[in-house]
Scaffold this motif. Structure first.
Motif, PDB file in Angstrom:
ATOM      1  N   LEU A  43      37.189   1.151  -1.520  1.00 23.58           N
ATOM      2  CA  LEU A  43      36.579   1.517  -0.241  1.00 23.58           C
ATOM      3  C   LEU A  43      36.350   3.031  -0.172  1.00 23.58           C
ATOM      4  O   LEU A  43      35.288   3.480   0.271  1.00 23.58           O
ATOM      5  CB  LEU A  43      37.486   1.056   0.907  1.00 23.58           C
ATOM      6  N   LYS A  78      32.701   4.811   0.218  1.00 28.04           N
ATOM      7  CA  LYS A  78      32.420   5.640   1.387  1.00 28.04           C
ATOM      8  C   LYS A  78      32.383   7.130   1.053  1.00 28.04           C
ATOM      9  O   LYS A  78      32.092   7.945   1.921  1.00 28.04           O
ATOM     10  CB  LYS A  78      33.481   5.396   2.467  1.00 28.04           C
ATOM     11  N   ILE A 116      40.447   4.194   8.635  1.00 25.86           N
ATOM     12  CA  ILE A 116      39.762   3.102   7.926  1.00 25.86           C
ATOM     13  C   ILE A 116      40.651   1.854   7.814  1.00 25.86           C
ATOM     14  O   ILE A 116      40.394   0.978   6.995  1.00 25.86           O
ATOM     15  CB  ILE A 116      39.297   3.549   6.523  1.00 25.86           C
ATOM     16  N   ALA A 147      41.103  -0.840   9.791  1.00 28.36           N
ATOM     17  CA  ALA A 147      40.411  -2.117  10.033  1.00 28.36           C
ATOM     18  C   ALA A 147      39.434  -2.442   8.912  1.00 28.36           C
ATOM     19  O   ALA A 147      39.317  -3.602   8.491  1.00 28.36           O
ATOM     20  CB  ALA A 147      39.690  -2.077  11.378  1.00 28.36           C
ATOM     21  N   GLU A 148      38.749  -1.415   8.412  1.00 28.22           N
ATOM     22  CA  GLU A 148      37.812  -1.628   7.294  1.00 28.22           C
ATOM     23  C   GLU A 148      38.554  -2.097   6.045  1.00 28.22           C
ATOM     24  O   GLU A 148      38.068  -2.957   5.311  1.00 28.22           O
ATOM     25  CB  GLU A 148      37.056  -0.337   6.973  1.00 28.22           C
ATOM     26  N   ALA A 149      39.720  -1.532   5.810  1.00 23.88           N
ATOM     27  CA  ALA A 149      40.508  -1.920   4.639  1.00 23.88           C
ATOM     28  C   ALA A 149      40.983  -3.365   4.763  1.00 23.88           C
ATOM     29  O   ALA A 149      40.932  -4.130   3.792  1.00 23.88           O
ATOM     30  CB  ALA A 149      41.702  -0.986   4.461  1.00 23.88           C
ATOM     31  N   THR A 150      41.409  -3.750   5.958  1.00 24.98           N
ATOM     32  CA  THR A 150      41.840  -5.136   6.173  1.00 24.98           C
ATOM     33  C   THR A 150      40.670  -6.091   5.947  1.00 24.98           C
ATOM     34  O   THR A 150      40.817  -7.115   5.271  1.00 24.98           O
ATOM     35  CB  THR A 150      42.408  -5.319   7.597  1.00 24.98           C
ATOM     36  N   ALA A 151      39.509  -5.754   6.502  1.00 23.94           N
ATOM     37  CA  ALA A 151      38.329  -6.609   6.329  1.00 23.94           C
ATOM     38  C   ALA A 151      37.926  -6.690   4.855  1.00 23.94           C
ATOM     39  O   ALA A 151      37.591  -7.773   4.348  1.00 23.94           O
ATOM     40  CB  ALA A 151      37.176  -6.083   7.171  1.00 23.94           C
ATOM     41  N   ALA A 152      37.967  -5.570   4.160  1.00 22.36           N
ATOM     42  CA  ALA A 152      37.609  -5.560   2.734  1.00 22.36           C
ATOM     43  C   ALA A 152      38.611  -6.376   1.922  1.00 22.36           C
ATOM     44  O   ALA A 152      38.236  -7.099   0.992  1.00 22.36           O
ATOM     45  CB  ALA A 152      37.544  -4.123   2.214  1.00 22.36           C
ATOM     46  N   LYS A 166      37.945 -10.030   2.490  1.00 20.29           N
ATOM     47  CA  LYS A 166      36.728 -10.433   1.784  1.00 20.29           C
ATOM     48  C   LYS A 166      36.991 -10.563   0.286  1.00 20.29           C
ATOM     49  O   LYS A 166      36.527 -11.503  -0.364  1.00 20.29           O
ATOM     50  CB  LYS A 166      35.616  -9.408   2.039  1.00 20.29           C
TER      51      LYS A 166
END
Length: 182
Positions: free
Chosen positions: A135, A139, A159, A161-166, A169
């Protein structure tokens, strides 16, 4: 003084020194609560539910033993004048035996829970670190710092929430197996 107590100020100072040195080069920095990011993943939530389900029968057994011990104690107290010496002795021994069994079950439960938690978190932590690295590369971040060593950061730099979503996924939690037919 624990190793952790000594290490934390050193890590904070090192991070601040590094940030100071990098700040002059227009460094892109992000912060993450690695613990929150990890605990919010579907994989960890699923693993926690599975662990609870695995340990539940022994927890129920421990609760049942606790009730039995309380019942014995109440009987000894309320029937103290009515019980023969042998009956009181037998009840006391039964209470002691059940207390030893309860202690053993609780210690085993705690050890098993800790072992399962450690296994799950060690595997997931390694995967999360790889996700955060990817990530950061995507970014264009030069530095990602954990919020535990950060005194202040703007919310836009977070980041988590982005890390959790990534992570979710990249490593989707497999669907739980259907319950076995009885």
């Amino acid at each position: 003084m624990s190793f952790r107590t000594v290490l934390r100020p050193l890590v904070v100072c090192s991070a601040l020194f590094l940030i100071n040195q990098l700040a002059t080069a227009q460094t892109k920095v992000a912060v993450i609560s690695l613990q929150k990011a990890l605990f919010d993943t579907a994989e960890i939530k699923k693993a926690d539910a599975e662990m609870q389900a695995t340990l539940k029968p022994r927890q129920a057994q421990a609760e049942k033993l606790q009730i039995e011990i309380q019942t014995i104690a109440q009987k000894l107290q309320s029937d103290s004048g009515k019980l023969t010496d042998q009956a009181a002795f037998d009840l006391q021994n039964e209470g002691k035996r059940k207390q030893v069994e309860l202690t053993r079950i609780n210690e085993d439960l705690q050890a098993d829970a800790e072992r399962l938690r450690t296994e799950i978190l060690s595997k997931s932590s390694e995967k999360m670190q790889a996700v955060v690295k990817k990530l950061a590369e995507e970014k264009g971040f030069d530095l990602v710092v954990d919020t535990q060593v950060t005194l202040f950061s703007k919310p836009a730099m977070d980041i988590t929430a982005e890390a959790t979503a990534a992570y979710d996924k990249t490593y989707p939690a497999a669907a739980a197996a259907p319950p076995a037919k009885k």
